[in-house]
Design a protein around this motif. Sequence first.
Motif, PDB file in Angstrom:
ATOM      1  N   ALA A 152       0.820  -1.223   0.000  1.00 13.06           N
ATOM      2  CA  ALA A 152       0.000   0.000   0.000  1.00 13.06           C
ATOM      3  C   ALA A 152       0.851   1.269   0.000  1.00 13.06           C
ATOM      4  O   ALA A 152       0.323   2.379  -0.109  1.00 13.06           O
ATOM      5  CB  ALA A 152      -0.922  -0.015   1.223  1.00 13.06           C
ATOM      6  N   ARG A 153       2.172   1.111   0.121  1.00  7.34           N
ATOM      7  CA  ARG A 153       3.053   2.276   0.340  1.00  7.34           C
ATOM      8  C   ARG A 153       2.956   3.317  -0.769  1.00  7.34           C
ATOM      9  O   ARG A 153       2.806   4.513  -0.502  1.00  7.34           O
ATOM     10  CB  ARG A 153       4.500   1.784   0.503  1.00  7.34           C
ATOM     11  CG  ARG A 153       5.544   2.907   0.646  1.00  7.34           C
ATOM     12  CD  ARG A 153       6.535   2.627   1.732  1.00  7.34           C
ATOM     13  NE  ARG A 153       5.875   2.374   2.992  1.00  7.34           N
ATOM     14  CZ  ARG A 153       5.926   1.233   3.681  1.00  7.34           C
ATOM     15  NH1 ARG A 153       6.674   0.246   3.251  1.00  7.34           N
ATOM     16  NH2 ARG A 153       5.256   1.086   4.804  1.00  7.34           N
TER      17      ARG A 153
ATOM     18  N   SER B  32       8.499   7.151   5.663  1.00  5.69           N
ATOM     19  CA  SER B  32       7.914   5.836   5.379  1.00  5.69           C
ATOM     20  C   SER B  32       8.662   4.739   6.089  1.00  5.69           C
ATOM     21  O   SER B  32       9.889   4.796   6.211  1.00  5.69           O
ATOM     22  CB  SER B  32       8.011   5.513   3.875  1.00  5.69           C
ATOM     23  OG  SER B  32       7.128   6.261   3.110  1.00  5.69           O
ATOM     24  N   GLU B  33       7.936   3.712   6.469  1.00  3.35           N
ATOM     25  CA  GLU B  33       8.603   2.477   6.886  1.00  3.35           C
ATOM     26  C   GLU B  33       9.317   1.888   5.670  1.00  3.35           C
ATOM     27  O   GLU B  33       9.045   2.240   4.529  1.00  3.35           O
ATOM     28  CB  GLU B  33       7.572   1.464   7.428  1.00  3.35           C
ATOM     29  CG  GLU B  33       7.529   1.385   8.934  1.00  3.35           C
ATOM     30  CD  GLU B  33       8.881   1.038   9.593  1.00  3.35           C
ATOM     31  OE1 GLU B  33       9.792   0.562   8.894  1.00  3.35           O
ATOM     32  OE2 GLU B  33       9.023   1.249  10.798  1.00  3.35           O
ATOM     33  N   LYS B  34      10.256   0.996   5.920  1.00  2.00           N
ATOM     34  CA  LYS B  34      10.879   0.270   4.827  1.00  2.00           C
ATOM     35  C   LYS B  34       9.922  -0.828   4.371  1.00  2.00           C
ATOM     36  O   LYS B  34       9.066  -1.223   5.170  1.00  2.00           O
ATOM     37  CB  LYS B  34      12.239  -0.318   5.197  1.00  2.00           C
ATOM     38  CG  LYS B  34      12.391  -1.004   6.536  1.00  2.00           C
ATOM     39  CD  LYS B  34      11.637  -2.206   6.920  1.00  2.00           C
ATOM     40  CE  LYS B  34      11.573  -3.453   6.152  1.00  2.00           C
ATOM     41  NZ  LYS B  34      10.805  -4.528   6.865  1.00  2.00           N
TER      42      LYS B  34
ATOM     43  N   ILE C 281      17.086  -6.019   3.613  1.00  2.60           N
ATOM     44  CA  ILE C 281      17.432  -4.626   3.288  1.00  2.60           C
ATOM     45  C   ILE C 281      18.050  -3.910   4.480  1.00  2.60           C
ATOM     46  O   ILE C 281      18.883  -3.015   4.303  1.00  2.60           O
ATOM     47  CB  ILE C 281      16.205  -3.856   2.731  1.00  2.60           C
ATOM     48  CG1 ILE C 281      16.691  -2.525   2.138  1.00  2.60           C
ATOM     49  CG2 ILE C 281      15.140  -3.653   3.806  1.00  2.60           C
ATOM     50  CD1 ILE C 281      15.757  -1.900   1.149  1.00  2.60           C
ATOM     51  N   HIS C 282      17.692  -4.310   5.700  1.00  2.00           N
ATOM     52  CA  HIS C 282      18.317  -3.677   6.871  1.00  2.00           C
ATOM     53  C   HIS C 282      19.833  -3.930   6.865  1.00  2.00           C
ATOM     54  O   HIS C 282      20.624  -3.030   7.122  1.00  2.00           O
ATOM     55  CB  HIS C 282      17.733  -4.246   8.169  1.00  2.00           C
ATOM     56  CG  HIS C 282      16.370  -3.711   8.498  1.00  2.00           C
ATOM     57  ND1 HIS C 282      16.113  -2.381   8.663  1.00  2.00           N
ATOM     58  CD2 HIS C 282      15.185  -4.342   8.706  1.00  2.00           C
ATOM     59  CE1 HIS C 282      14.836  -2.194   8.971  1.00  2.00           C
ATOM     60  NE2 HIS C 282      14.250  -3.373   8.993  1.00  2.00           N
TER      61      HIS C 282
ATOM     62  N   ILE D  64      17.176   4.414  -2.188  1.00  2.00           N
ATOM     63  CA  ILE D  64      16.878   3.658  -3.414  1.00  2.00           C
ATOM     64  C   ILE D  64      18.065   2.748  -3.768  1.00  2.00           C
ATOM     65  O   ILE D  64      17.885   1.681  -4.363  1.00  2.00           O
ATOM     66  CB  ILE D  64      16.502   4.624  -4.577  1.00  2.00           C
ATOM     67  CG1 ILE D  64      15.825   3.863  -5.715  1.00  2.00           C
ATOM     68  CG2 ILE D  64      17.703   5.395  -5.066  1.00  2.00           C
ATOM     69  CD1 ILE D  64      15.185   4.758  -6.754  1.00  2.00           C
ATOM     70  N   ARG D  65      19.272   3.127  -3.348  1.00  2.00           N
ATOM     71  CA  ARG D  65      20.448   2.290  -3.640  1.00  2.00           C
ATOM     72  C   ARG D  65      20.425   0.994  -2.813  1.00  2.00           C
ATOM     73  O   ARG D  65      20.884  -0.043  -3.258  1.00  2.00           O
ATOM     74  CB  ARG D  65      21.740   3.058  -3.349  1.00  2.00           C
ATOM     75  CG  ARG D  65      21.932   4.223  -4.288  1.00  2.00           C
ATOM     76  CD  ARG D  65      23.120   5.083  -3.879  1.00  2.00           C
ATOM     77  NE  ARG D  65      23.110   6.327  -4.616  1.00  2.00           N
ATOM     78  CZ  ARG D  65      23.671   6.488  -5.813  1.00  2.00           C
ATOM     79  NH1 ARG D  65      24.321   5.493  -6.377  1.00  2.00           N
ATOM     80  NH2 ARG D  65      23.594   7.644  -6.436  1.00  2.00           N
ATOM     81  N   SER D  66      19.887   1.079  -1.601  1.00  2.00           N
ATOM     82  CA  SER D  66      19.746  -0.137  -0.789  1.00  2.00           C
ATOM     83  C   SER D  66      18.628  -1.004  -1.350  1.00  2.00           C
ATOM     84  O   SER D  66      18.751  -2.235  -1.415  1.00  2.00           O
ATOM     85  CB  SER D  66      19.449   0.244   0.669  1.00  2.00           C
ATOM     86  OG  SER D  66      20.498   1.023   1.184  1.00  2.00           O
ATOM     87  N   LEU D  67      17.542  -0.345  -1.782  1.00  2.00           N
ATOM     88  CA  LEU D  67      16.455  -1.102  -2.424  1.00  2.00           C
ATOM     89  C   LEU D  67      16.975  -1.810  -3.678  1.00  2.00           C
ATOM     90  O   LEU D  67      16.593  -2.948  -3.966  1.00  2.00           O
ATOM     91  CB  LEU D  67      15.295  -0.157  -2.768  1.00  2.00           C
ATOM     92  CG  LEU D  67      14.090  -0.823  -3.431  1.00  2.00           C
ATOM     93  CD1 LEU D  67      13.361  -1.734  -2.439  1.00  2.00           C
ATOM     94  CD2 LEU D  67      13.108   0.223  -3.973  1.00  2.00           C
ATOM     95  N   ALA D  68      17.873  -1.127  -4.401  1.00  2.00           N
ATOM     96  CA  ALA D  68      18.420  -1.716  -5.631  1.00  2.00           C
ATOM     97  C   ALA D  68      19.175  -3.009  -5.328  1.00  2.00           C
ATOM     98  O   ALA D  68      19.176  -3.941  -6.143  1.00  2.00           O
ATOM     99  CB  ALA D  68      19.334  -0.715  -6.333  1.00  2.00           C
TER     100      ALA D  68
END
Length: 352
Positions: free
Chosen positions: A87-88, A104-106, A186-187, A326-330
Amino acid sequence: MQTAVLVGCGAMSEGWLRAIAQINKGAGKTAGAPPVTLVGFVDLDADLARKRADQAGYPDAQTGTDLAGMLAALKPDIVFDIVVPQARAQVVAAAFDAGCDVLSEKPLAQDLAQARALDVHRRATGRLHAVVQNRRHLAGIRRARDFLAGGALGEIAEVHCDFFIAPHFGGFREEMRHVLLHDMAIHTFDAARFVAGIEPRRAVCLETNPAHSWFAHGASASVLFECGAGRVMSYRGSWCADGMATSWEAQWRIIGANGTLLWDGNDGFQAQTVAARTGFLHPCDPCEVPALGTPLVHEGHAGVIADFLRARATGTPPLSDARDNIRSLAMTVAAIESAETGRFVDIAADFT
Ligand SMILES: NC(=O)c1ccc[n+]([C@@H]2O[C@H](COP(=O)([O-])OP(=O)(O)OC[C@H]3O[C@@H](n4cnc5c(N)ncnc54)[C@H](O)[C@@H]3O)[C@@H](O)[C@H]2O)c1
């Protein structure tokens, strides 16, 4: 006083509300982090929204299920986004449209396309967007980072992280695909970037769901990240590993040109550096890992939220700005694609 609407009143919101109370109580302790008052609570479950508002001591706050309507009526400065990951994007977009800054939360988004679209929207509306990477605000992580930055180990070449725990969450995690990589890893990925300054270029991953797993998909994963200049990060993790659990912050071995740091993810630090460049195995001496020079005023979620409030007030970027996150999400996205294809996957780097 700046105002906020909190959306997503599930399990994690309790931790946020404790953190906000702590920040407001100690207002002024974190330079430039002004207090915040909650004027609205939104959830798909209206009763839960009311319950959270009352529990947290906000009996006059509005509660309900209609985020856009509440934002239009209350015109808050901030949206605290604690909804489920699916839903983010819609929640953050509604907040930007209403002129709100968002914490936002991760994870930041479900995929990179969604993250990029949110960034375009953020720029168009001129808002601030940060993500809860609460590990960046833990004393242990700061201590490891300061130690490496001090140069005792020389150039960092290898970062190895082990994460083995067996939690029974129930809820959305037990249904989702790639649960460990998407919801938890991701953490550690973000912490590795933060602690050791690595920026991975490609990933290869083997992901499994052991026969005894109580998750629907992907409770175990091993990932290798190639970080350029001969540097590597490895992650071995499982969420169905009963016994001998590691810390939630993972267990770390970081190797540099001059020696090694072991960190148990809690308070346990050990390091050795080369004493003499001689013999078959070069002798090493223990090396002190100094305690943090300045203790953190707020840790974990309180640290992230205080940092976000400070960033709003001062105009300097938060530590977990969405543009960096976004780099960590990547990293997560590349690990997942590698798990699905069985190949090395390049990690996008064209972020601004
Ligand atoms: N940073 C951390 O250490 C940490 C720890 C746990 C969870 N989280 C993150 O926090 C988020 C929430 O997790 P949780 O454990 O509280 O989940 P949860 O399922 O307990 O709560 C989520 C809540 O969001 C509500 N919701 C869903 N869609 C909504 C919408 N469109 N509008 C309004 N409300 C909506 C649900 O009704 C539910 O009450 C997730 O992104 C999760 O990854 C982060």
